[in-house]
Scaffold this active site. Structure first.
Site, PDB file in Angstrom:
ATOM      1  N   CYS A  65       0.865  -1.182   0.000  1.00  0.00           N
ATOM      2  CA  CYS A  65       0.000   0.000   0.000  1.00  0.00           C
ATOM      3  C   CYS A  65       0.896   1.223   0.000  1.00  0.00           C
ATOM      4  CB  CYS A  65      -0.939   0.003   1.201  1.00  0.00           C
ATOM      5  SG  CYS A  65      -2.062   1.412   1.099  1.00  0.00           S
ATOM      6  N   GLY A  66       0.845   1.982  -1.091  1.00  0.00           N
ATOM      7  CA  GLY A  66       1.758   3.118  -1.253  1.00  0.00           C
ATOM      8  C   GLY A  66       1.449   4.255  -0.316  1.00  0.00           C
TER       9      GLY A  66
ATOM     10  N   HIS B 152      -8.447  -4.239  -7.607  1.00  0.00           N
ATOM     11  CA  HIS B 152      -8.509  -2.775  -7.740  1.00  0.00           C
ATOM     12  C   HIS B 152      -8.820  -2.433  -9.204  1.00  0.00           C
ATOM     13  CE1 HIS B 152      -6.076  -3.090  -4.058  1.00  0.00           C
ATOM     14  NE2 HIS B 152      -6.328  -1.819  -3.823  1.00  0.00           N
TER      15      HIS B 152
ATOM     16  N   CYS C 216      -3.087   6.810  -5.116  1.00  0.00           N
ATOM     17  CA  CYS C 216      -2.852   5.365  -5.027  1.00  0.00           C
ATOM     18  C   CYS C 216      -1.433   4.999  -5.482  1.00  0.00           C
ATOM     19  CB  CYS C 216      -3.884   4.573  -5.826  1.00  0.00           C
ATOM     20  SG  CYS C 216      -3.828   2.813  -5.435  1.00  0.00           S
TER      21      CYS C 216
ATOM     22  N   THR D 264       0.248   2.105  -5.304  1.00  0.00           N
ATOM     23  CA  THR D 264       0.380   0.874  -6.085  1.00  0.00           C
ATOM     24  C   THR D 264      -0.308   1.034  -7.445  1.00  0.00           C
ATOM     25  OG1 THR D 264      -1.508  -0.027  -4.866  1.00  0.00           O
ATOM     26  CG2 THR D 264       0.686  -0.690  -4.133  1.00  0.00           C
TER      27      THR D 264
HETATM   28  O1  PYC Z   1      -1.699   3.832  -2.144  1.00  0.00           O
HETATM   29  O2  PYC Z   1      -1.238   1.832  -2.896  1.00  0.00           O
HETATM   30  C1  PYC Z   1      -1.988   2.633  -2.368  1.00  0.00           C
HETATM   31  C2  PYC Z   1      -3.334   2.178  -1.937  1.00  0.00           C
HETATM   32  C3  PYC Z   1      -3.891   0.946  -2.135  1.00  0.00           C
HETATM   33  C4  PYC Z   1      -5.167   0.989  -1.573  1.00  0.00           C
HETATM   34  C5  PYC Z   1      -5.354   2.244  -1.044  1.00  0.00           C
HETATM   35  N1  PYC Z   1      -4.221   2.949  -1.280  1.00  0.00           N
END
Ligand code: PYC
Length: 325
Positions: free
Chosen positions: A92-93, A215, A245, A247
């Site tokens: 999770c980034g 996703h 997000c 990822t």
């Molecule tokens: O930032 O990778 C992300 C992420 C995944 C789900 C919610 N945020």
């Protein structure tokens, strides 16, 4: 395992809840030990009372929990396991950025290149001079291009399947014939219909993390002049990512790289559904032409810290209540 202490932050608008040991530090078991403890019949299962820490009424429904524990390898700063209200995440980034900001707040001295172990690989975190946090993600790659799915409301959606630490189905509405993002409600319904179509057709990603595409990333023309594109990312718990997000941006970079639309080292500014921003770039991975190493940078802010109250009489304590959607 007793989870008592937490620190809440948000990264570009998306909430992270870092879960700490009762003494306010890292849990003393390692990530591999935790994964063994929580894996049953080959499936990683977050205990319901831990899922409940990322869900209403204890947290905003977009919250990602980050349980931080001791590193298992020499040189690793820590390990982390991410989950949202419904299931574990691979990487999770935004929560990696939130975790780094939290550790700095707690007084940890982050090395110049802090190695953080996740269940899908190690990531490297750096605090930038301007206060943003950057991380080199796990290797991202494209798995399939131009896959079509039939939507239950009629029509098809065409997208690329790519890995960026989670599996994404990326549907593009950017470019000259593209459009701007509509309301969150409209895009959420559209993205959810794409996820249903993927499930109906049994379409999967590659071997990583069981191949489950959980996703959906919709890409639009940006509203901010400095951004390259705006995304709307549907997460596995039915919420959308307020941040761009990490990822999902990594998966998109893999797709752009494979299509020759972005060069190694070039900056990609990714606007989110709420118009916050990540800056991203990638390096090539010599051994594999379809694989890239993404780097993502963004800001995180602390919002709360405290201890949980476990009231034995509270029926929401162990999760399990159905949320009304
Ligand atoms: O930032 O990778 C992300 C992420 C995944 C789900 C919610 N945020």
């Amino acid at each position: 395992m007793k989870i008592e202490r937490f620190v809440d932050s948000h990264t570009e608008g998306e909430p992270t809840r870092v879960l700490l040991a009762p003494d306010g530090g890292l849990f003393q078991l390692t990530l591999p030990e935790l994964l063994v403890r929580w894996t049953h019949d080959g499936v990683l299962q977050i205990p319901p009372e831990c899922l409940a820490l990322a869900a209403n009424p204890r947290a905003a429904d977009a919250t990602v929990c980050a349980l931080v524990c001791r590193g298992s390898k020499p040189g690793a700063m820590c390990g982390v396991l991410f989950w949202n209200a419904s299931a574990p995440l691979g990487m999770c980034g935004h929560a990696t950025i939130g975790l780094a900001r939290t550790l700095v707040h707690l007084g940890f001295e982050l090395p110049a290149r802090a190695i953080v172990e996740t269940r899908v690989g190690d990531v490297v975190v750096r605090v930038l001079e301007d206060g943003r946090i950057a991380f080199d993600n796990v290797v991202a790659h494209i798995h399939a291009r131009d896959v079509e799915v039939v939507l239950d409301q009629g029509g098809v959606a065409r997208g690329d399947i790519a890995w960026g630490g989670n599996w994404f189905f990326i549907v593009r509405h950017d470019g000259a014939k593209g459009r701007a993002m509509r309301t969150h409600t409209e895009e959420l319904a559209y993205a959810a219909s794409i996820l249903r179509a993927l499930e109906r057709a049994g379409i999967k990603g590659g071997t990583a993390n069981g191949g489950v595409i959980d996703h959906v990333e919709l890409l639009f023309n940006p509203s901010r002049p400095e951004a390259n594109a705006r995304n709307f990312v549907l997460c596995p718990n039915g919420t959308f990512d307020r941040s761009p997000c990490g990822t999902g941006t990594s998966a998109l970079l893999a797709s752009l790289a494979a299509r020759g639309e972005l060069s190694p080292g070039a900056v990609w500014r990714q606007e989110s559904a709420i118009s916050s921003m990540f800056e991203a770039r990638y390096a090539v991975v010599e051994a594999d032409v379809e694989a890239i190493l993404p780097t993502i940078a963004g800001r995180a802010f602390l919002v709360a810290e405290g201890s949980f109250v476990h009231d034995a009489a509270d029926p929401s304590r162990g999760g399990g209540w159905k949320e009304v959607r």
